[in-house]
Design an enzyme around this catalytic site. Structure first.
Site, PDB file in Angstrom:
ATOM      1  N   HIS A 322       0.848  -1.200   0.000  1.00 48.75           N
ATOM      2  CA  HIS A 322       0.000   0.000   0.000  1.00 48.75           C
ATOM      3  C   HIS A 322       0.878   1.243   0.000  1.00 48.75           C
ATOM      4  CE1 HIS A 322      -3.273   2.635   0.474  1.00 48.75           C
ATOM      5  NE2 HIS A 322      -3.658   2.355   1.712  1.00 48.75           N
ATOM      6  N   HIS A 361      -2.379  -0.269 -11.222  1.00 45.71           N
ATOM      7  CA  HIS A 361      -3.076   0.178 -10.015  1.00 45.71           C
ATOM      8  C   HIS A 361      -4.353  -0.627  -9.884  1.00 45.71           C
ATOM      9  CE1 HIS A 361      -5.214   2.868  -7.228  1.00 45.71           C
ATOM     10  NE2 HIS A 361      -4.019   3.304  -6.893  1.00 45.71           N
ATOM     11  N   ASP A 417       3.246   6.204  -7.350  1.00 43.77           N
ATOM     12  CA  ASP A 417       4.491   5.817  -6.699  1.00 43.77           C
ATOM     13  C   ASP A 417       5.696   5.929  -7.619  1.00 43.77           C
ATOM     14  OD1 ASP A 417       3.241   4.981  -4.224  1.00 43.77           O
ATOM     15  OD2 ASP A 417       2.436   3.300  -5.367  1.00 43.77           O
TER      16      ASP A 417
END
Length: 512
Positions: A322, A361, A417
């Site tokens: 996460h 994702h 990210d």
């Protein structure tokens, strides 16, 4: 060493040009256009209607109502029975990949189109034109604040930036090498014990019906999270953060606490780097029902105090699947090392020998809109703090993957990210601190969902069903009559060798 480098960079840049005191202009981030036909939302899932179900086991037909949100009420499945134990039909959905657990008005994601909106406002507009506390107010209360509303909100938050001595002492008691997220979690849990007047377990379950009590906890959390984070940062440096400065902006105060400890209050972070981090905070403030937000709602449904619910959410964020993914991206890019090594790396990914972090994702099947903005922020940061050589590897990896049918057909696009770790590293933060920088702004989203759940008439204590596949029935046997279990169901404790320290103790005389 990284903190000292950042401090040197910031100090060197402070007097560069007068107009750097201004926030970044509209050129800092790119914004997607919004087509006119998108101003009205299409009917979710096709909209309201009915669904006719034919149970081939019994030959019976059932008509189920479809809501305006394109959902069916799971309770309606209970009527579908076909003998057996008499229990009605249930949905099996590990990971809740297609389960709607709440009706929310906080944020909206369209993963196919790469859209993220807070309270209806496109994330691109908020990142381009807003600042973090303004966006936080919007996420929490539903609309952009007026000038007086924002002033009141900012004063209320900044008034609560100081930490109780007991919380500081609790964090100080942790080992010097404690992970920053462990320190942050400890601080949040300690806050719970210091505000008994708001704890439903102590003063009754109706305490949160008071808007004043609700909002008091929200401004406390928003105010103290940056200070807790600064203490978590300096746990490993051995230094003490600068005391919070209420006269500074929210993000500016956080950076001041990191680097202004020896300045006697005179230190001021570089405004462009403050703005860059402020945008990062905006992008991470809310993201609907992700793992950690769901954890916050799950815990809150039990009636537990808000600090414990927030600690549970932050604990879920701590997980590498996460909140820790941006650190994994950095390790991947460092392992690739140079642009020329990308083809071999991607071949390894296809052969299941390598893992591609920062792409794909759970929700987005297009570009994560936050990733586009962070890429622009990265360029801004690099002009001040120096260009990270891994950015060229990252860009080349992105281009190569997006031209490869293997990744395109699987809808693997860069996510938030992919570039965020590079920005944080350029700002001088160590990788183990990245998840704290995720948790700090996300506390806004957690609080918004907590607040929404308190007034939701459908809120119930969350208690999912299970599909039991274990042994049906057997009877207790005396210990001396038992045989070790055999076959697939056999399980026992694995060997756990004693430590050398334990062996030393037990072999001494007079032990125990």
């Amino acid at each position: 060493m990284q903190a000292a480098g950042r401090l040197e960079v910031l100090s060197r840049q402070l007097g560069a040009v007068a107009n750097e005191e201004q926030a970044c202009t509209s050129n800092d981030v790119a914004r997607n256009s919004t087509a006119a036909e998108e101003e009205v939302r299409p009917a979710p899932g096709g909209g309201r209607g009915t669904l006719t179900v034919l149970d081939n086991r019994s030959g019976k037909k059932y008509t189920l109502e479809i809501s305006e949100g394109g959902t069916i009420n799971a309770q309606a499945l209970k009527q579908i029975k076909a003998g057996g134990d008499g229990v009605g039909l249930r949905a099996y959905d590990p990971g809740y990949t297609n389960t709607t657990a709440v009706i929310s008005r906080i944020s909206y994601i369209d993963g196919e189109k790469g859209i993220l909106r807070y309270r209806g406002y496109p994330i691109e507009e908020l990142a381009e034109r807003g600042h973090f506390l303004e966006v936080a107010y919007t996420v929490l209360f539903g609309n952009l604040p007026t000038v007086p509303q924002l002033a009141t909100f900012q004063e209320s938050v900044m008034r609560h930036t100081a930490l109780p001595t007991a919380v500081i002492d609790t964090m100080k008691a942790l080992p010097a090498d404690a992970h920053p997220m462990g320190v942050l979690l400890t601080g949040i849990c300690a806050l719970s014990t210091l505000h008994p007047e708001q704890n439903p377990a102590l003063v009754g379950g109706n305490i949160y019906k008071s808007r004043e009590v609700q909002d008091k906890q929200i401004v406390r959390l928003l105010g103290k999270i940056p200070t807790l984070s600064a203490w978590a940062y300096h746990k490993s440096t051995g230094r003490t953060p600068a005391p919070p400065n209420q006269r500074l902006g929210y993000t500016e105060n956080f950076m001041y606490m990191l680097d202004g400890g020896n300045s006697g209050g005179a230190y001021k972070p570089h405004p462009k780097l403050v703005r860059a981090l402020d945008i990062m905070f905006i992008l991470h403030a809310e993201h609907e029902m992700n793992c950690s937000t769901a954890a916050a709602r799950h815990l809150a449904s039990s009636g537990v105090d808000v600090y414990t619910a927030m600690a549970g959410a932050v604990g879920a964020l701590y997980g590498p699947l996460h909140g820790g993914a941006n650190e994994a991206v950095l390790r991947m890019l460092a392992r690739i090392g140079k642009v020329e090594a990308i083809p071999a790396f991607l071949a390894g990914v296809k052969a299941k020998k390598e893992k591609l972090f920062g792409f794909g994702h759970r929700v987005y099947r297009n570009f994560d809109p936050r990733a586009k903005i962070i890429k622009e922020v990265a360029e801004e940061v690099f002009t001040i703090a120096g260009r990270d050589p891994l950015i060229e590897v990252a860009k080349a990896l992105q281009d190569a993957a997006l031209q490869d049918e293997y990744f395109v057909s699987r809808k693997l696009y860069p996510n938030v990210d992919f570039y965020s770790g590079l920005v944080y590293r350029a700002l001088g933060f160590p990788p183990q601190f990245f998840t704290v920088l995720f948790a700090l702004p996300r506390i806004v989203g957690y609080c918004a969902h907590w607040r929404e759940s308190l007034v939701d008439p459908d809120t119930k204590i969350i208690r999912p069903q299970q599909d039991y596949r274990g042994v049906w029935l057997r009877h207790y046997e005396p210990a001396d009559a038992r045989q070790p279990a055999q076959g697939d169901g056999a399980d026992t404790l694995v060997p756990l060798p004693a430590s050398h320290a334990y062996q030393r103790r037990v072999n001494g005389q007079g032990w125990m």
